[in-house]
Design a protein around this motif. Structure first.
Motif, PDB file in Angstrom:
ATOM      1  N   ALA A 189      71.640  60.128  61.945  1.00 33.29           N
ATOM      2  CA  ALA A 189      72.529  59.843  60.816  1.00 33.29           C
ATOM      3  C   ALA A 189      72.066  58.619  60.027  1.00 33.29           C
ATOM      4  O   ALA A 189      72.398  58.468  58.855  1.00 33.29           O
ATOM      5  N   ARG A 190      71.293  57.782  60.675  1.00 33.11           N
ATOM      6  CA  ARG A 190      70.796  56.587  60.003  1.00 33.11           C
ATOM      7  C   ARG A 190      69.644  56.958  59.079  1.00 33.11           C
ATOM      8  O   ARG A 190      68.862  57.852  59.369  1.00 33.11           O
ATOM      9  N   PHE A 191      69.517  56.262  57.959  1.00 33.49           N
ATOM     10  CA  PHE A 191      68.436  56.542  57.024  1.00 33.49           C
ATOM     11  C   PHE A 191      67.979  55.247  56.367  1.00 33.49           C
ATOM     12  O   PHE A 191      68.637  54.214  56.451  1.00 33.49           O
ATOM     13  N   VAL A 192      66.822  55.318  55.704  1.00 33.05           N
ATOM     14  CA  VAL A 192      66.313  54.211  54.901  1.00 33.05           C
ATOM     15  C   VAL A 192      66.007  54.760  53.508  1.00 33.05           C
ATOM     16  O   VAL A 192      65.164  55.653  53.363  1.00 33.05           O
ATOM     17  N   GLY A 193      66.704  54.272  52.521  1.00 26.94           N
ATOM     18  CA  GLY A 193      66.478  54.699  51.146  1.00 26.94           C
ATOM     19  C   GLY A 193      65.543  53.741  50.431  1.00 26.94           C
ATOM     20  O   GLY A 193      65.893  52.582  50.193  1.00 26.94           O
ATOM     21  N   ILE A 194      64.316  54.194  50.122  1.00 29.51           N
ATOM     22  CA  ILE A 194      63.327  53.329  49.474  1.00 29.51           C
ATOM     23  C   ILE A 194      63.563  53.313  47.974  1.00 29.51           C
ATOM     24  O   ILE A 194      63.597  54.367  47.327  1.00 29.51           O
ATOM     25  N   GLU A 195      63.746  52.117  47.419  1.00 35.14           N
ATOM     26  CA  GLU A 195      63.958  51.963  45.988  1.00 35.14           C
ATOM     27  C   GLU A 195      62.684  51.557  45.256  1.00 35.14           C
ATOM     28  O   GLU A 195      62.450  51.969  44.119  1.00 35.14           O
ATOM     29  N   ARG A 196      61.853  50.773  45.928  1.00 33.37           N
ATOM     30  CA  ARG A 196      60.623  50.313  45.274  1.00 33.37           C
ATOM     31  C   ARG A 196      59.612  49.901  46.334  1.00 33.37           C
ATOM     32  O   ARG A 196      59.948  49.185  47.269  1.00 33.37           O
ATOM     33  N   LEU A 197      58.380  50.380  46.190  1.00 28.89           N
ATOM     34  CA  LEU A 197      57.280  49.979  47.056  1.00 28.89           C
ATOM     35  C   LEU A 197      56.077  49.723  46.162  1.00 28.89           C
ATOM     36  O   LEU A 197      55.554  50.651  45.543  1.00 28.89           O
ATOM     37  N   VAL A 198      55.650  48.471  46.065  1.00 33.65           N
ATOM     38  CA  VAL A 198      54.591  48.108  45.117  1.00 33.65           C
ATOM     39  C   VAL A 198      53.581  47.169  45.772  1.00 33.65           C
ATOM     40  O   VAL A 198      53.889  46.464  46.730  1.00 33.65           O
ATOM     41  N   LEU A 199      52.382  47.186  45.222  1.00 34.91           N
ATOM     42  CA  LEU A 199      51.338  46.229  45.583  1.00 34.91           C
ATOM     43  C   LEU A 199      51.090  45.334  44.373  1.00 34.91           C
ATOM     44  O   LEU A 199      50.737  45.824  43.298  1.00 34.91           O
ATOM     45  N   GLU A 200      51.322  44.047  44.532  1.00 34.31           N
ATOM     46  CA  GLU A 200      51.098  43.092  43.449  1.00 34.31           C
ATOM     47  C   GLU A 200      49.807  42.322  43.704  1.00 34.31           C
ATOM     48  O   GLU A 200      49.624  41.733  44.770  1.00 34.31           O
ATOM     49  N   ILE A 201      48.886  42.367  42.726  1.00 39.49           N
ATOM     50  CA  ILE A 201      47.612  41.651  42.825  1.00 39.49           C
ATOM     51  C   ILE A 201      47.510  40.700  41.637  1.00 39.49           C
ATOM     52  O   ILE A 201      47.148  41.123  40.530  1.00 39.49           O
ATOM     53  N   PRO A 202      47.848  39.430  41.811  1.00 36.94           N
ATOM     54  CA  PRO A 202      47.803  38.469  40.694  1.00 36.94           C
ATOM     55  C   PRO A 202      46.363  38.042  40.388  1.00 36.94           C
ATOM     56  O   PRO A 202      45.742  37.307  41.158  1.00 36.94           O
ATOM     57  N   ILE A 203      45.818  38.520  39.285  1.00 35.92           N
ATOM     58  CA  ILE A 203      44.442  38.214  38.909  1.00 35.92           C
ATOM     59  C   ILE A 203      44.398  36.926  38.097  1.00 35.92           C
ATOM     60  O   ILE A 203      45.243  36.676  37.229  1.00 35.92           O
ATOM     61  N   ARG A 204      43.399  36.083  38.378  1.00 33.96           N
ATOM     62  CA  ARG A 204      43.231  34.865  37.603  1.00 33.96           C
ATOM     63  C   ARG A 204      42.834  35.198  36.172  1.00 33.96           C
ATOM     64  O   ARG A 204      42.202  36.218  35.897  1.00 33.96           O
ATOM     65  N   LYS A 205      43.223  34.327  35.254  1.00 28.82           N
ATOM     66  CA  LYS A 205      42.860  34.524  33.841  1.00 28.82           C
ATOM     67  C   LYS A 205      41.360  34.371  33.667  1.00 28.82           C
ATOM     68  O   LYS A 205      40.686  33.654  34.409  1.00 28.82           O
ATOM     69  N   LYS A 206      40.828  35.049  32.659  1.00 27.02           N
ATOM     70  CA  LYS A 206      39.387  35.063  32.422  1.00 27.02           C
ATOM     71  C   LYS A 206      38.839  33.656  32.271  1.00 27.02           C
ATOM     72  O   LYS A 206      37.755  33.341  32.779  1.00 27.02           O
ATOM     73  N   GLY A 207      39.545  32.787  31.606  1.00 26.22           N
ATOM     74  CA  GLY A 207      39.060  31.426  31.367  1.00 26.22           C
ATOM     75  C   GLY A 207      39.009  30.583  32.623  1.00 26.22           C
ATOM     76  O   GLY A 207      38.325  29.558  32.650  1.00 26.22           O
ATOM     77  N   ASP A 208      39.709  31.019  33.696  1.00 26.68           N
ATOM     78  CA  ASP A 208      39.719  30.260  34.951  1.00 26.68           C
ATOM     79  C   ASP A 208      38.562  30.616  35.862  1.00 26.68           C
ATOM     80  O   ASP A 208      38.328  29.958  36.867  1.00 26.68           O
ATOM     81  N   LEU A 209      37.843  31.723  35.515  1.00 25.23           N
ATOM     82  CA  LEU A 209      36.729  32.178  36.357  1.00 25.23           C
ATOM     83  C   LEU A 209      35.423  31.559  35.891  1.00 25.23           C
ATOM     84  O   LEU A 209      35.187  31.411  34.692  1.00 25.23           O
ATOM     85  N   THR A 210      34.559  31.234  36.839  1.00 19.74           N
ATOM     86  CA  THR A 210      33.249  30.680  36.497  1.00 19.74           C
ATOM     87  C   THR A 210      32.166  31.439  37.234  1.00 19.74           C
ATOM     88  O   THR A 210      32.424  32.120  38.208  1.00 19.74           O
TER      89      THR A 210
END
Length: 280
Positions: free
Chosen positions: A259-280
């Motif tokens: 009778a128990r359940f798990v209702g998934i509302e959101r499953l995401v992978l977040e990858i914060p990329i550095r700004k182009k000017g911050d890369l060398t």
């Protein structure tokens, strides 16, 4: 892109000796230029012919040995010879192009692999050659940092890190219970808390071949009081490539009853990329 076994198995008869020679044809079907694209293929083998993957080599269409991971998957009962192997390598193809490789028996030397894996207490570091991936072992951050170096560069520096902060997998779901009355489902309860916290239980190096490394991160999503879902996050790394593949699966524990359940509302992978000017 499609991987096709052109012939299930080919054998050249030399007296009473059978030599393995299996053509593997790779076809690009989407009209996209492929540069060092991962290829995975399964190959069945006849009983009694090959006993170890060390006896096998992958050749390209010019007959040169290709850097490949050849993994044993199944053996024949009785003599324990190989019944099934998988082959993993990289290929480059023009749009709608085709290349044919060959899996053969050979003792010829193989190309040196740049693939290296270092397992530390709280992280695993995978170096593929042009890239280095830092994977956390104590939290669900599939990539703590990713470094890429240019052609000819000897090492990786903090300035070459691509991520502004560690990548993270986020799950929003609610634990609940339902019941069926007169053939109709009726909600009994739903937790107010939607955010699930991830706990890492183990980080395993499932495969460590010359052309491919597979990491498996296993653990549990839970609220403060109730464990909800088990998960397995697999990361696939390839020698000589900055690419990585990821699969993510979750398993509903069903808790103490159906009778128990798990209702998934959101499953995401977040990858914060550095700004182009911050890369060398």
């Amino acid at each position: 892109m499609r991987n096709v076994i052109l012939a299930i198995a080919g054998f050249a008869c030399m007296g009473t000796v059978l030599a393995l020679d299996v053509p593997l044809t790779v076809t690009e079907e989407e009209g996209i230029l492929r540069i060092e694209n991962p290829v995975n293929s399964g190959v069945p083998l006849p009983q009694g012919l090959v006993r170890s993957v060390s006896e096998l080599r992958l050749l390209d269409d010019e007959g040169a040995v290709v850097l490949a991971s050849i993994e044993p998957r199944c053996r024949w009962l009785g003599d324990q010879s190989l019944k099934w192997v998988t082959v993993h390598f990289l290929t480059s193809l023009p749009p709608h192009g085709t290349r044919t490789y060959r899996l053969v028996e050979s003792r010829e030397s193989t190309p040196e692999s740049p693939l290296k894996v270092t397992k530390e207490k709280r992280r695993v570091i995978v170096t593929t050659g042009p890239a280095q991936f830092v994977v956390s072992a104590d939290r669900l951050a599939p990539f703590e940092q990713v470094y890429v170096r240019g052609t000819g560069a000897r090492g990786f520096s903090d300035q070459s890190g691509l991520l502004a902060k560690p990548a993270v997998v986020l799950l929003e779901s609610r634990n609940g219970a339902s019941r069926v009355i007169d053939g109709k489902a009726e909600m009994v309860s739903v937790d107010e808390t939607a955010i699930q916290n991830a706990r890492i239980d183990s980080v395993e190096i499932e495969e460590k071949g010359p052309a491919r490394v597979v990491l498996a991160l296993k653990g549990t999503f839970s609220t403060d009081t109730v464990p909800s879902l088990d998960f397995t996050c697999r990361l696939y790394f390839f020698a000589g490539s900055p690419l990585v593949q990821m699969t993510f699966s979750v398993i509903n524990r069903q808790l103490e009853n159906m009778a128990r359940f798990v209702g998934i509302e959101r499953l995401v992978l977040e990858i914060p990329i550095r700004k182009k000017g911050d890369l060398t």
